[in-house]
Motif scaffolding. Structure first.
Motif, short mmCIF file in Angstrom:
data_model
loop_
_atom_site.label_atom_id
_atom_site.label_comp_id
_atom_site.label_asym_id
_atom_site.label_seq_id
_atom_site.Cartn_x
_atom_site.Cartn_y
_atom_site.Cartn_z
N PHE A 1 11.53 -81.20 -52.32
CA PHE A 1 11.58 -79.92 -51.83
C PHE A 1 11.22 -78.63 -52.58
CE2 PHE A 1 13.54 -79.98 -47.13
CZ PHE A 1 14.04 -81.06 -47.42
N ASN A 2 10.27 -77.87 -52.39
CA ASN A 2 10.13 -76.74 -52.88
C ASN A 2 10.66 -75.34 -52.26
OD1 ASN A 2 8.90 -75.07 -54.92
ND2 ASN A 2 7.01 -75.39 -53.96
N TYR A 3 11.26 -74.95 -52.62
CA TYR A 3 11.59 -73.42 -51.98
C TYR A 3 11.77 -72.27 -52.97
CZ TYR A 3 16.31 -74.08 -54.37
OH TYR A 3 16.79 -73.91 -55.31
N GLN A 4 11.32 -70.94 -52.44
CA GLN A 4 11.34 -69.67 -52.48
C GLN A 4 12.90 -69.74 -53.05
OE1 GLN A 4 9.78 -66.36 -51.06
NE2 GLN A 4 9.52 -65.16 -52.69
N ASP A 5 13.55 -69.11 -54.02
CA ASP A 5 14.97 -69.21 -54.51
C ASP A 5 15.03 -67.14 -54.37
OD1 ASP A 5 17.54 -68.73 -55.57
OD2 ASP A 5 17.21 -69.69 -57.57
N ILE A 6 16.30 -67.27 -53.58
CA ILE A 6 16.21 -65.96 -53.21
C ILE A 6 17.24 -65.78 -53.70
CG2 ILE A 6 15.25 -65.91 -50.65
CD1 ILE A 6 18.35 -66.47 -49.54
N ASN A 7 18.44 -66.30 -54.43
CA ASN A 7 19.65 -66.18 -55.47
C ASN A 7 19.17 -65.20 -56.65
OD1 ASN A 7 22.38 -65.66 -55.52
ND2 ASN A 7 21.97 -67.69 -57.12
N THR A 8 17.49 -65.23 -56.70
CA THR A 8 17.23 -64.28 -58.39
C THR A 8 16.56 -63.02 -57.64
OG1 THR A 8 15.27 -65.74 -57.94
CG2 THR A 8 17.19 -66.64 -59.50
N SER A 9 16.89 -62.24 -58.58
CA SER A 9 15.45 -60.77 -58.14
C SER A 9 14.68 -60.70 -58.49
CB SER A 9 16.45 -60.15 -59.51
OG SER A 9 16.58 -60.47 -60.52
N ASN A 10 14.14 -62.07 -58.61
CA ASN A 10 12.48 -61.77 -59.24
C ASN A 10 11.89 -62.76 -57.69
OD1 ASN A 10 9.54 -62.54 -59.86
ND2 ASN A 10 10.19 -63.38 -61.62
N LEU A 11 11.37 -61.76 -56.95
CA LEU A 11 10.92 -62.97 -56.03
C LEU A 11 9.99 -63.97 -55.52
CD1 LEU A 11 11.08 -60.35 -52.90
CD2 LEU A 11 12.45 -62.39 -53.57
N ASN A 12 9.48 -64.74 -57.11
CA ASN A 12 8.76 -65.20 -57.39
C ASN A 12 8.84 -66.82 -58.44
OD1 ASN A 12 6.03 -63.68 -56.85
ND2 ASN A 12 6.27 -62.81 -58.61
N THR A 13 10.67 -66.62 -58.15
CA THR A 13 11.03 -68.06 -58.58
C THR A 13 10.70 -68.98 -57.44
OG1 THR A 13 12.14 -66.55 -60.40
CG2 THR A 13 13.18 -68.60 -59.81
N PHE A 14 9.97 -69.96 -57.95
CA PHE A 14 10.16 -71.14 -56.72
C PHE A 14 11.12 -72.36 -58.12
CE2 PHE A 14 7.08 -68.80 -54.82
CZ PHE A 14 7.15 -68.52 -53.54
N ARG A 15 12.15 -73.11 -56.91
CA ARG A 15 13.05 -74.09 -56.70
C ARG A 15 12.73 -75.59 -56.62
NH1 ARG A 15 15.56 -72.08 -61.42
NH2 ARG A 15 16.62 -70.10 -61.02
N SER A 16 12.67 -76.44 -56.98
CA SER A 16 13.02 -77.51 -56.32
C SER A 16 14.21 -78.88 -56.63
CB SER A 16 11.44 -78.08 -56.45
OG SER A 16 11.09 -78.33 -57.91
N PHE A 17 14.02 -79.67 -55.96
CA PHE A 17 14.86 -81.20 -56.35
C PHE A 17 13.40 -82.04 -55.64
CE2 PHE A 17 16.54 -79.33 -52.27
CZ PHE A 17 16.34 -80.02 -51.66
N SER A 18 14.31 -83.32 -55.95
CA SER A 18 12.81 -84.44 -55.98
C SER A 18 14.36 -85.80 -55.68
CB SER A 18 12.12 -85.15 -56.81
OG SER A 18 11.70 -83.47 -56.45
N PHE A 19 13.86 -86.33 -54.36
CA PHE A 19 15.24 -88.25 -54.36
C PHE A 19 14.04 -89.32 -54.46
CE2 PHE A 19 15.08 -85.07 -51.04
CZ PHE A 19 15.41 -86.31 -49.70
N LEU A 20 14.07 -90.37 -54.34
CA LEU A 20 13.77 -91.22 -54.04
C LEU A 20 14.02 -91.44 -52.14
CD1 LEU A 20 13.51 -93.27 -57.12
CD2 LEU A 20 11.54 -92.42 -56.31
N ASP A 21 13.04 -92.49 -51.74
CA ASP A 21 13.00 -92.68 -49.85
C ASP A 21 14.23 -93.85 -50.47
OD1 ASP A 21 13.52 -92.74 -47.81
OD2 ASP A 21 11.20 -92.50 -46.84
N VAL A 22 14.98 -94.32 -50.37
CA VAL A 22 15.81 -95.50 -50.31
C VAL A 22 16.08 -95.79 -49.15
CG1 VAL A 22 17.21 -97.45 -52.00
CG2 VAL A 22 15.76 -95.27 -53.43
N ASN A 23 16.21 -96.44 -48.84
CA ASN A 23 16.83 -96.91 -47.23
C ASN A 23 16.84 -96.09 -46.70
OD1 ASN A 23 17.86 -99.27 -48.21
ND2 ASN A 23 19.38 -98.47 -49.25
N GLY A 24 15.76 -95.39 -46.33
CA GLY A 24 15.95 -93.83 -45.37
C GLY A 24 16.39 -92.35 -45.67
N ASP A 25 16.23 -92.48 -46.81
CA ASP A 25 17.35 -91.67 -47.29
C ASP A 25 16.84 -90.16 -46.52
OD1 ASP A 25 18.96 -92.86 -48.64
OD2 ASP A 25 18.39 -92.49 -50.53
N VAL A 26 15.86 -89.48 -46.71
CA VAL A 26 15.05 -88.94 -46.09
C VAL A 26 14.95 -88.31 -44.67
CG1 VAL A 26 12.03 -87.61 -45.51
CG2 VAL A 26 12.62 -88.79 -47.55
#
Length: 191
Positions: free
Chosen positions: A48-73
């Motif tokens: 998941f990639n998203y623009q972080d609205i929690n920072t004053s800099n609107l160009n901050t993008f964050r992400s989190f990842s996980f493996l699709d094990v047993n249909g996690d997605v």
């Protein structure tokens, strides 16, 4: 013969002392994207990639990842969309290998929305927040109703046990699971 040896020595010498190396280009496949939030796949890893609205800099993008094990997605998709139907009383917490994700539900202009809150490296001091997303936007991000939905593994459709386990985990994080079950008929009768 001298020319062949000279040519061989020249090509070997250039390749041995070069500083630039061509790497294999590994591509991410976009599952879906809505505004500044997107879901991407690389082999069995979803990001998941998203623009972080929690920072004053609107160009901050964050992400989190996980493996699709047993249909996690698809389990995550079901968990998020079930929150639109039966809004949890508190935030739903999910633990990933590197981060903690909270699903924060709130009504905006009378419409149920969800926000992903990321505790980066499981540290509560570093928090990233996505924009609020409605059901239609979540469907678009997960590629539901598009040809990109075929990118999910086929065994995901067959195993429904992990999805129900995930939903029961959602009830563990609610303060009053019994109250949530009682609200369900009221909300369905309004439709």
């Amino acid at each position: 013969m001298k020319k062949i040896i000279l040519l061989f020595a020249f090509t070997f010498g250039v390749s041995a002392f070069s500083q630039i190396k061509v790497l294999k280009n590994e591509t991410l496949v976009e599952i879906g994207k809505e505004n500044s939030v997107g879901l991407y796949k690389k082999e069995n890893k979803y990001t998941f990639n998203y623009q972080d609205i929690n920072t004053s800099n609107l160009n901050t993008f964050r992400s989190f990842s996980f493996l699709d094990v047993n249909g996690d997605v698809m389990g995550l998709y079901k968990l998020v969309t079930d929150g639109f139907i039966d809004e949890p009383t508190g935030n739903v917490m999910l633990e990933l290998p590197n981060d903690i994700i909270e699903l924060h539900y709130e009504k905006n202009y009378g419409q149920p929305t969800v926000q992903f809150i990321q505790f980066i490296n499981k540290n509560r001091k570093y928090v990233g927040k996505s924009q609020f997303l409605n059901k239609k936007q979540i469907d678009k991000i997960f590629g539901v109703g598009t040809s990109k939905a075929a990118l999910y593994n086929k065994p995901v459709q067959k195993t429904s046990a992990p999805v129900s386990t995930t939903v029961s985990q959602q009830n563990q994080f609610n303060e009053t699971p019994a109250a949530t079950k009682q609200e369900t008929p009221k909300k369905k009768s309004r439709k």
